[in-house]
Design a protein around this motif. Structure first.
Motif, PDB file in Angstrom:
ATOM      1  N   ASN A 160       0.838  -1.193   0.000  1.00  0.00           N
ATOM      2  CA  ASN A 160       0.000   0.000   0.000  1.00  0.00           C
ATOM      3  C   ASN A 160       0.875   1.247   0.000  1.00  0.00           C
ATOM      4  OD1 ASN A 160      -2.752  -1.381   0.705  1.00  0.00           O
ATOM      5  ND2 ASN A 160      -1.331  -2.105   2.282  1.00  0.00           N
ATOM      6  N   MET A 184       0.273   5.377   0.892  1.00  0.00           N
ATOM      7  CA  MET A 184      -0.616   6.421   1.357  1.00  0.00           C
ATOM      8  C   MET A 184       0.209   7.671   1.645  1.00  0.00           C
ATOM      9  SD  MET A 184      -3.217   6.480   4.626  1.00  0.00           S
ATOM     10  CE  MET A 184      -4.275   5.245   3.883  1.00  0.00           C
ATOM     11  N   ASN A 185      -0.142   8.757   0.959  1.00  0.00           N
ATOM     12  CA  ASN A 185       0.573  10.032   1.127  1.00  0.00           C
ATOM     13  C   ASN A 185       2.064   9.873   0.871  1.00  0.00           C
ATOM     14  OD1 ASN A 185      -1.866  11.261   1.873  1.00  0.00           O
ATOM     15  ND2 ASN A 185      -1.547  10.726   4.033  1.00  0.00           N
ATOM     16  N   GLY A 186       2.382   9.048  -0.141  1.00  0.00           N
ATOM     17  CA  GLY A 186       3.771   8.844  -0.504  1.00  0.00           C
ATOM     18  C   GLY A 186       4.532   7.893   0.392  1.00  0.00           C
ATOM     19  N   THR A 187       3.857   7.301   1.376  1.00  0.00           N
ATOM     20  CA  THR A 187       4.514   6.383   2.312  1.00  0.00           C
ATOM     21  C   THR A 187       4.130   4.948   1.978  1.00  0.00           C
ATOM     22  OG1 THR A 187       4.445   8.062   4.045  1.00  0.00           O
ATOM     23  CG2 THR A 187       4.833   5.771   4.728  1.00  0.00           C
TER      24      THR A 187
END
Length: 452
Positions: free
Chosen positions: A130, A132-135
């Motif tokens: 996954n 999310m927000n580049g993480t």
């Protein structure tokens, strides 16, 4: 004095080397007696893995040396971690030694923040990649299980992503996550790691977390053009035989009743039996074809036979019509064959597995002739273009009506809604598998993880 110290240091080094050669069988307990002055140096030099049980017998240190001897156990959670020394028991003067410690797996169930190296692969639904927000982060059943273990056993982990489970090359080297384990780079490998005979020779596994099976999937197809065979298949062969028997019984009954009517009805001249058989057969045939007759039956008994025959025919026609409508309204998948042997007999399908997967290894090193022949004839010629993931293989099934792909059943169900086609499973071609987390061969963490 200098020579004595050199001899003592040499003895400590030799003892440390001897400790490395002790068997890792946790059912054996080793006892080493040392002087108090050399115990600290010995523990500093020795490499004692987590699953090696060694008890060190040393004098009780000041200020109570008169109490007797003390049993210590020492180990390292990881090769470069600090030596952990635990108090095992005291052997007091004038008393018997009666230690009753908990099992080894529970005594060492605290890794004290040690860092383990983990190799992981994007493998939904077991390990899901996954962003999310580049993480980048992972989820899924196997990853969540490993993260829960890290909390319960008090360790951290350094993780990197691999692209394959790993396969054995001609040079005898493993690639992918299996290669990370065999080279000692990774302590664990997280994905739907399948336990196979070949892998068990080179790596270890935790206890099975999931019991699953692999299945062979093809694109679902239907017989959409009605023909004579399609029409006759609406009723089963025994049912068609029963309809034919009913027609013959109606003809015989009509002939017997007609003959008796003409013989005893006081007519001047009765027809011959062949003539009666001819007329009765055409009359019953007309009833089955929903056609009338030129002359109505003369006697009441003959009319009863015709009415009974007509009732039976109407029942058959109604059942056939209902079955025909159901067949046209509901599409029933048609399977080309069953079992893996069918691929060798049919010879029109291309068979594929995920590259560097357990399925590929099972076919490549199969002991039975069918799997070995499938590998040589259908898989090996296309080994360089095998799909690198389950979704890629299932998409190829949808784009090619003669493409068969082997995947875990749960994985295919996960992707089925996102595919452009429906899938059919070849019956009698599945293989059961056990999935677990991969570990290094002889891993010191295996029994402790299994105990959790």
């Amino acid at each position: 004095m200098k020579g004595l110290r050199h001899q003592q240091a040499h003895c400590i080094i030799q003892t440390s080397c001897l400790l490395l050669q002790l068997p890792t069988n946790h059912t054996s307990r080793w006892l080493l007696a040392v002087a108090q002055s050399s115990a600290a140096q010995l523990l500093k030099l020795a490499q004692l893995p987590l699953n090696r049980e060694l008890l060190i017998l040393a004098p009780v240190p000041p200020p109570e040396p008169h109490l007797g001897l003390r049993l210590l156990e020492a180990f390292r959670v990881a090769p470069n971690s600090h030596m952990r020394v635990l108090h095992f028991a005291d052997w007091l003067v004038g008393h018997h030694l009666h230690p009753h410690p908990p099992p080894l797996e529970r005594r060492r169930a605290d890794f004290r923040g040690a860092t383990l190296n983990v190799s992981i692969k994007n493998d939904p639904p077991y390990a899901i990649r996954n962003i999310m927000n580049g993480t980048l982060y992972f989820s899924g059943y196997f990853y969540d299980t490993w993260h829960l273990l890290s909390e319960q056993l008090n360790f951290t982990y350094r993780m990197w992503e691999q692209t394959s489970w790993g396969s054995l090359s001609e040079a005898g080297e493993w690639s992918g996550m299996t290669g990370d384990l065999t080279r000692g780079v990774a302590d664990a490998a997280i994905a739907s790691f399948t336990q196979t005979t070949m892998r068990n020779q080179h790596v270890d596994f935790t206890m099975p977390l999931i019991r699953t099976r692999s299945a062979v999937f093809i694109r679902e197809r239907y017989e959409t053009e009605p023909n004579l065979r399609w029409l006759t298949s609406i009723f089963s062969a025994p049912l068609w035989f029963a309809i034919g028997a009913m027609a013959m019984l109606d003809i015989v009954s009509y002939v017997v009743v007609g003959y008796l009517h003409q013989k005893f009805a006081c007519q001047e001249r009765a027809a011959s039996i062949p003539r009666i058989l001819h007329d009765c057969s055409f009359t019953i045939f007309g009833v089955f074809c929903s056609q009338g007759t030129a002359a109505a039956p003369a006697g009441a008994c003959e009319r009863c036979v015709v009415v009974a025959s007509l009732a039976g025919v109407m029942t058959v026609q109604a059942a056939f019509g209902a079955a025909l409508v159901a067949r046209l309204a509901v599409k029933t998948p048609v399977l080309p064959f069953s079992g893996l042997q069918g691929f060798l007999t049919d010879r029109t399908y291309q068979l594929a597995v995920v590259a560097d997967s357990a399925e590929l290894t099972n076919f490549e090193y199969a002991a039975d002739n069918v799997r070995r022949a499938l590998y040589l004839q259908l898989i090996a010629p296309n080994k360089d273009i095998l799909p690198h993931g389950n979704i890629e293989g299932l998409q190829r099934v949808c784009s090619n009506a003669k493409y068969a792909f082997i995947a875990k059943h749960e994985t295919s169900m996960l992707y089925s809604k996102s595919l452009s086609c429906a899938l059919s499973e070849i019956p009698e071609a599945s293989t059961p598998y056990y999935l677990g987390i991969g570990l290094q061969k002889g891993s010191p963490y295996r029994k402790i993880i299994n105990d959790k």
